[in-house]
Design a protein around this motif. Structure first.
Motif, PDB file in Angstrom:
ATOM      1  N   ASN A 314      50.789   1.102 -40.139  1.00 49.68           N
ATOM      2  CA  ASN A 314      51.240   1.905 -38.996  1.00 49.68           C
ATOM      3  C   ASN A 314      52.489   1.236 -38.462  1.00 49.68           C
ATOM      4  N   LYS A 333      51.838 -11.897 -27.646  1.00 52.92           N
ATOM      5  CA  LYS A 333      50.478 -11.412 -27.481  1.00 52.92           C
ATOM      6  C   LYS A 333      49.575 -11.824 -28.638  1.00 52.92           C
ATOM      7  N   GLU A 389      50.640   5.726 -40.263  1.00 53.34           N
ATOM      8  CA  GLU A 389      51.128   6.280 -38.996  1.00 53.34           C
ATOM      9  C   GLU A 389      52.585   5.921 -38.803  1.00 53.34           C
TER      10      GLU A 389
HETATM   11  C1  GBH Z   1      48.832   3.442 -32.885  1.00 60.01           C
HETATM   12  O1  GBH Z   1      48.940   2.228 -32.232  1.00 60.01           O
HETATM   13  C2  GBH Z   1      47.405   3.919 -32.783  1.00 60.01           C
HETATM   14  O2  GBH Z   1      46.740   3.763 -34.014  1.00 60.01           O
HETATM   15  C3  GBH Z   1      47.290   5.334 -32.323  1.00 60.01           C
HETATM   16  O3  GBH Z   1      45.968   5.586 -31.963  1.00 60.01           O
HETATM   17  C4  GBH Z   1      48.262   5.577 -31.194  1.00 60.01           C
HETATM   18  O4  GBH Z   1      48.088   6.835 -30.599  1.00 60.01           O
HETATM   19  C5  GBH Z   1      49.644   5.477 -31.777  1.00 60.01           C
HETATM   20  O5  GBH Z   1      49.838   4.244 -32.389  1.00 60.01           O
HETATM   21  C6  GBH Z   1      50.757   5.655 -30.766  1.00 60.01           C
HETATM   22  O6  GBH Z   1      50.754   4.632 -29.821  1.00 60.01           O
HETATM   23  O7  GBH Z   1      49.772  -3.386 -24.346  1.00 60.01           O
HETATM   24  O8  GBH Z   1      52.088  -2.851 -23.956  1.00 60.01           O
HETATM   25  O9  GBH Z   1      51.351  -3.314 -26.221  1.00 60.01           O
HETATM   26  C7  GBH Z   1      50.238   1.734 -32.055  1.00 60.01           C
HETATM   27  C8  GBH Z   1      50.263   0.358 -31.425  1.00 60.01           C
HETATM   28  C9  GBH Z   1      49.464  -0.947 -29.689  1.00 60.01           C
HETATM   29  C10 GBH Z   1      50.967   0.809 -29.187  1.00 60.01           C
HETATM   30  C11 GBH Z   1      49.068  -1.012 -28.257  1.00 60.01           C
HETATM   31  C12 GBH Z   1      50.602   0.724 -27.732  1.00 60.01           C
HETATM   32  C13 GBH Z   1      49.654  -0.657 -26.031  1.00 60.01           C
HETATM   33  C14 GBH Z   1      50.697  -1.013 -25.063  1.00 60.01           C
HETATM   34  N1  GBH Z   1      49.882   0.381 -30.031  1.00 60.01           N
HETATM   35  N2  GBH Z   1      50.149  -0.602 -27.389  1.00 60.01           N
HETATM   36  S1  GBH Z   1      50.974  -2.751 -24.895  1.00 60.01           S
END
Ligand code: GBH
Length: 484
Positions: A314, A333, A389
């Motif tokens: 992804n 992180k 993704e």
């Molecule tokens: C993917 O994650 C997921 O698999 C999917 O479900 C999601 O809808 C899609 O991407 C779009 O986001 O704490 O500031 O880092 C992508 C990686 C990791 C992005 C967690 C958002 C949270 C915000 N994701 N991050 S932060």
């Protein structure tokens, strides 16, 4: 559109999968329908303050009831595959401590048949962040090694009921995101966090993320072994894992920052992939964590040869990595204790990699897609890759139907996929995230990723420019490959 179709004449291989991706909690709704029980995300989203707009996925985009209509939209796009996940709490409402819920089984059987009927290949993830709440209560989610038996049992049920028709299985979606956000920053369930991230309400241990990860890796290994020994011969499917990837570039040419870049990868992606492919953690993790890094047992490593048929990638964003061993910086992180990401917070310093999108974690950097695919190719050699993704998110304010920025994003990232393939990356599929706007985890409904706009009140779906563009892209590329 010339400028955004640089690699126009590239021909994808014949069986290349084009699809869209979704996940159960973000799409289905129907939160207690037909015998489903509560999941960790049902409970987490009910706690005030966790989700940006205070919303939940109780209805989401009602895919549980509207999937026939949604599959028609996919068929119209011309995709030959659909990546979805199953809701564990729908199939096993009490984990292995209760019965199989036939209501859930029947639902997914109908859905899988409907996917196949439209000429699409189901590409199924067993767990995309959501697990039965029962297991959170019993084990603290992934912290207890016993949860491996639950996962193995769940996988067996899925292989047994659906494996005659499902030929692509992913065990986990982004376990790296699950453990980093669930056990380090505490922003996802089970809301535990490490000392480094200060305001923990529970957890307060730097070690929990690696313990949870270890249990996830062992659960993956168990499910793959089970599939290969009991099902593969008859069902002839493939099984892999899906990782979130961030492409890291050193923030400077210094050796220290280059080494920090390797540590950043080790504490995010190779953390899971090295054990599954090579049977050991990356060297950087061993050096930094020492005794804190859990060990694999003899049994885990028995007959160890590559416990994967494919790697799912992804790929959305890229970041600079910066050394924290010799100078102070915001800790990454990932938790290497020795590297920092220059991330959204540093935008003000002009230090972001790529172009900001308006969504705080996310900058556009197509080159990162090519680099990441080549990195996986070089490290894991002949293991096939799927881009499981990739897609573009906009804040609500940008949720127009004319989503030119999304078109440009997808086009540029697909060009980067083509460049990697020309250089030898064995990429076998691309799944756009996502067909529809949906429940974007802690952002709730405030961030939209859909090629179709969804009105969350009427549930009406309306195509954006990107839907027309993707349809045309697939038509153009598949038409050629079909007549190879
Ligand atoms: C993917 O994650 C997921 O698999 C999917 O479900 C999601 O809808 C899609 O991407 C779009 O986001 O704490 O500031 O880092 C992508 C990686 C990791 C992005 C967690 C958002 C949270 C915000 N994701 N991050 S932060």
């Amino acid at each position: 559109l010339k400028e955004i179709n640089a690699e126009e004449n590239f021909v994808f291989p014949k069986n290349f999968l084009f699809g869209t991706a979704s996940s159960a909690y973000q799409y289905e709704g129907a939160y207690l329908t037909d015998g489903k029980n509560l999941s960790n995300w049902d409970v987490f989203t009910s706690i005030p303050g966790k989700i940006a707009d205070g919303s939940q996925g109780k209805v989401a985009v009602d895919h549980y009831h509207r999937y026939p209509e949604d599959l028609d939209l996919m068929e119209d796009l011309g995709v030959n595959s659909y990546r979805l996940s199953l809701s564990w709490a729908r199939i096993l409402p009490k984990g292995r401590f209760g019965d199989v819920n036939m209501g859930g089984i029947d639902h997914y059987n109908r859905m899988i048949n409907a996917i196949l009927k439209r000429g699409m290949e189901p590409f199924v993830t067993l767990t995309h962040y959501d697990i039965p709440q029962e297991l959170v209560v019993r084990y603290g989610s992934w912290l207890d090694p016993q949860i491996r038996e639950d996962f193995e049992h769940y996988a067996e049920i899925c292989f047994r009921y659906f494996g005659d028709r499902v030929k692509f299985w992913a065990t986990f979606n982004e376990p790296n995101v699950q453990v980093v956000l669930g056990y380090r920053t505490g922003t996802y369930p089970p809301s535990r966090c490490s000392k480094t991230f200060g305001n923990c309400t529970h957890g307060d241990s730097d070690v929990e993320p690696v313990v949870a990860a270890h249990n996830i890796i062992r659960s993956h290994l168990a499910a793959v072994s089970l599939y290969r020994t009991k099902f593969k011969e008859q069902q002839r499917g493939k099984i892999g894992i899906v990782m979130n990837t961030i492409w890291f570039e050193p923030v400077s040419d210094s050796l220290a920052d280059k080494l920090a870049t390797e540590r950043a990868q080790a504490f995010f992606v190779t953390w899971f992939l090295d054990p599954v492919v090579f049977g050991r953690y990356p060297r950087e993790m061993q050096e930094i964590l020492g005794e804190d890094l859990p060990q694999f047992t003899k049994d885990d490593l028995k007959s160890f040869s590559n416990k994967l048929d494919f790697i799912g990638i992804n790929q959305y964003t890229s970041r600079y990595a910066k050394d924290c061993l010799h100078s102070a910086c915001e800790p990454g992180k990932g938790g290497s204790r020795a590297e920092g990401y220059v991330n959204a917070n540093a935008l003000k310093d002009g230090l972001h990699l790529g172009e900001p999108t308006g969504v705080n974690w996310f900058a556009t950097y197509p080159q990162g897609m090519e680099e990441m695919l080549m990195y996986a190719t070089e490290r894991y050699k002949d293991i096939p890759l799927y881009v499981t993704e990739n897609g573009f998110g906009e804040n609500n304010t940008g949720a127009l139907l004319n989503d030119y920025r999304r078109v440009k994003f997808m086009s540029n990232y697909l060009d980067a996929v083509k460049r990697a393939m020309r250089k030898g990356a064995d990429v076998r599929g691309y799944f756009a995230w996502s067909l529809l706007d949906n429940f974007e985890w802690i952002s709730g409904y405030t961030v939209r990723f859909g090629m179709y706009h969804v009105d969350f009140i009427t549930q009406e779906r309306t195509p954006r420019l990107s839907a027309f563009w993707y349809k045309n892209f697939i038509f153009h590329h598949r038409a050629q490959s079909k007549y190879d």
